[in-house]
Structures are given as structure tokens and as C-alpha cells.
Scaffold this motif. Structure first.
Motif, short mmCIF file in Angstrom:
data_model
loop_
_atom_site.label_atom_id
_atom_site.label_comp_id
_atom_site.label_asym_id
_atom_site.label_seq_id
_atom_site.Cartn_x
_atom_site.Cartn_y
_atom_site.Cartn_z
N TYR A 18 0.74 -1.17 0.01
CA TYR A 18 -0.16 0.06 -0.01
C TYR A 18 0.81 1.33 -0.08
N ASN A 19 2.27 1.05 -0.14
CA ASN A 19 3.16 2.28 -0.12
C ASN A 19 3.96 2.14 -1.33
N ASP A 20 3.83 3.45 -2.08
CA ASP A 20 4.52 3.37 -3.24
C ASP A 20 6.08 2.84 -3.36
N ASP A 21 6.82 2.85 -2.11
CA ASP A 21 8.30 2.64 -2.20
C ASP A 21 8.31 0.78 -2.00
N ALA A 22 7.07 0.14 -1.55
CA ALA A 22 7.30 -1.09 -1.57
C ALA A 22 7.75 -1.84 -2.77
N GLY A 23 8.39 -2.80 -2.57
CA GLY A 23 8.93 -3.94 -3.63
C GLY A 23 8.63 -5.20 -3.60
N LEU A 24 8.86 -6.22 -4.69
CA LEU A 24 8.97 -7.44 -4.39
C LEU A 24 10.27 -7.68 -4.66
N HIS A 25 11.13 -8.60 -3.94
CA HIS A 25 12.53 -8.98 -4.03
C HIS A 25 12.25 -10.44 -4.41
N VAL A 26 12.90 -11.07 -5.55
CA VAL A 26 13.12 -12.37 -5.89
C VAL A 26 14.49 -12.86 -5.91
N HIS A 27 14.75 -13.91 -5.19
CA HIS A 27 16.02 -14.34 -5.12
C HIS A 27 15.88 -15.67 -6.19
N LEU A 28 16.95 -16.04 -7.10
CA LEU A 28 17.32 -16.87 -7.92
C LEU A 28 18.45 -17.93 -7.60
N ASN A 29 18.52 -19.01 -7.61
CA ASN A 29 19.61 -19.69 -7.31
C ASN A 29 20.80 -19.34 -8.26
#
Length: 192
Positions: A18-29
Motif C-alpha cells: 500500500y506504499n509506493d516504495d514497496a517492492g517485491l524481491h525475488v532470489h534466484l539460485n
């Protein structure tokens, strides 16, 4: 992403999406990539920045936590060749964090309360991963080949739907438009 209660997630107003600064971080092997494949993976995401940021849903120009200009091509090459050991300082806040030994961290995705948009981003990562294993990125219209690749993969239904919107079609046509800070591109460098 079977089993996620998106309605319950949506009702939790304390979550960061709900915050414009938020993000999704995805880790790949990291072990899932050869060095050449990782180079092509990074190259596709950076050289098709309009498409990448469109799917990542980063439209507010707030890249403090996922800076696309933080990498210089030599830094990326060094980080890949050293498996992250010799990554430069500040790498953590770049769009593609190559400073970890075990994983590649993708930090460019905006948060999403929608299961459809969340799955679209995950499918995009899968599609780029698969595409960059087999296709030559030296061809002139790699983004068109990428869309053909996506449409041929039955696993990518959310991404297929997303790419049919008029906004997505514009991003595909402008996929290789580059901001000034990426004007040098990867084509001036070789990994090995």
C-alpha cells in the motif's frame, strides 16, 4: 501460486504494497545459471528496460531500492565472473543484485496486492530465464521473439494476458528505448 488467500492479503492494510516504495524481491539460485546465461539474463533485462520496468510496474521513478544506473557493465561482468565475490560496494541496492554468492536478487519489481499481477511478475522472470538460455540477444528484435516465446509457453497464462494490453504493446514496441545512463549498452563488452 496455489493456496495464497489474496483476499485476506488484500485486507491487511499494514502490508507494504500500500506504499509506493514497496517492492517485491525475488532470489534466484545462482547455480541455475551458467556465467554466459546470467550475462544474457542481465543483458535482456537492462537492454529491454522499457519492457522490464513496465512489467515490474515501476512507474513512479522511485528506484532508491532498485537502482538501474548503479551497475556499470564492467561491474556486472566482474560480479558474474567472480560469482558475486568481487561485486562492488552498493550492489545491494541495484535492480539486479549480483553481490550474493548463492543467489541473484531481482529488486526491480513493485509490490502488488493482486494475485494476477504477482503471478505475472513471477512468470516474467521464468520467461526471461528460459528465453535467455536459448535465444541470441544479438538479433535486432529480440523483444518480439521474447513475446513469441511467452505465447508458446502454456505455463505463462498471466503474462500472456498482461502482454495483450495496449500499454504492454507500447512497452514491447519501445522495449529497447534506453535512458541516457544506459547508452553504452552491453554490446561493447564480452563476458569471456
Amino acid at each position: 501460486m496455489q493456496g495464497i488467500d489474496w483476499g485476506k492479503l488484500h485486507n491487511n492494510k499494514n502490508l507494504d504494497f500500500y506504499n509506493d516504495d514497496a517492492g517485491l524481491h525475488v532470489h534466484l539460485n545462482r547455480k541455475a545459471f551458467t556465467r554466459l546465461h546470467l550475462w544474457n539474463f542481465c543483458r535482456f533485462l537492462y537492454n529491454h528496460l522499457t519492457l522490464t520496468t513496465h512489467i515490474a510496474r515501476r512507474h513512479n521513478n522511485n528506484f532508491e531500492w532498485c537502482n538501474f544506473s548503479g551497475h556499470l557493465w564492467d561491474d556486472i561482468r566482474t560480479a558474474i565472473k567472480s560469482d558475486g565475490v568481487n561485486a562492488y560496494r552498493g550492489a545491494k541496492r541495484t535492480a539486479i543484485n549480483l553481490s550474493k554468492n548463492e543467489t541473484i536478487e531481482l529488486r526491480m519489481f513493485g509490490g502488488s496486492e493482486s494475485g494476477y499481477l504477482f503471478n505475472t511478475k513471477i512468470e516474467f522472470i521464468q520467461a526471461v530465464y528460459d528465453f535467455t538460455k536459448t535465444y541470441s540477444l544479438n538479433e535486432k528484435h529480440a523483444q518480439i521473439r521474447f513475446v513469441e516465446h511467452v505465447n508458446a509457453d502454456a505455463r505463462l497464462t498471466n503474462l500472456q494476458k498482461y502482454l495483450k494490453s495496449n500499454e504492454s504493446k507500447k512497452a514491447i514496441l519501445r522495449a529497447t528505448d534506453m535512458p541516457d545512463f544506459l547508452a553504452d549498452g552491453f554490446d561493447n563488452y564480452k563476458l569471456i
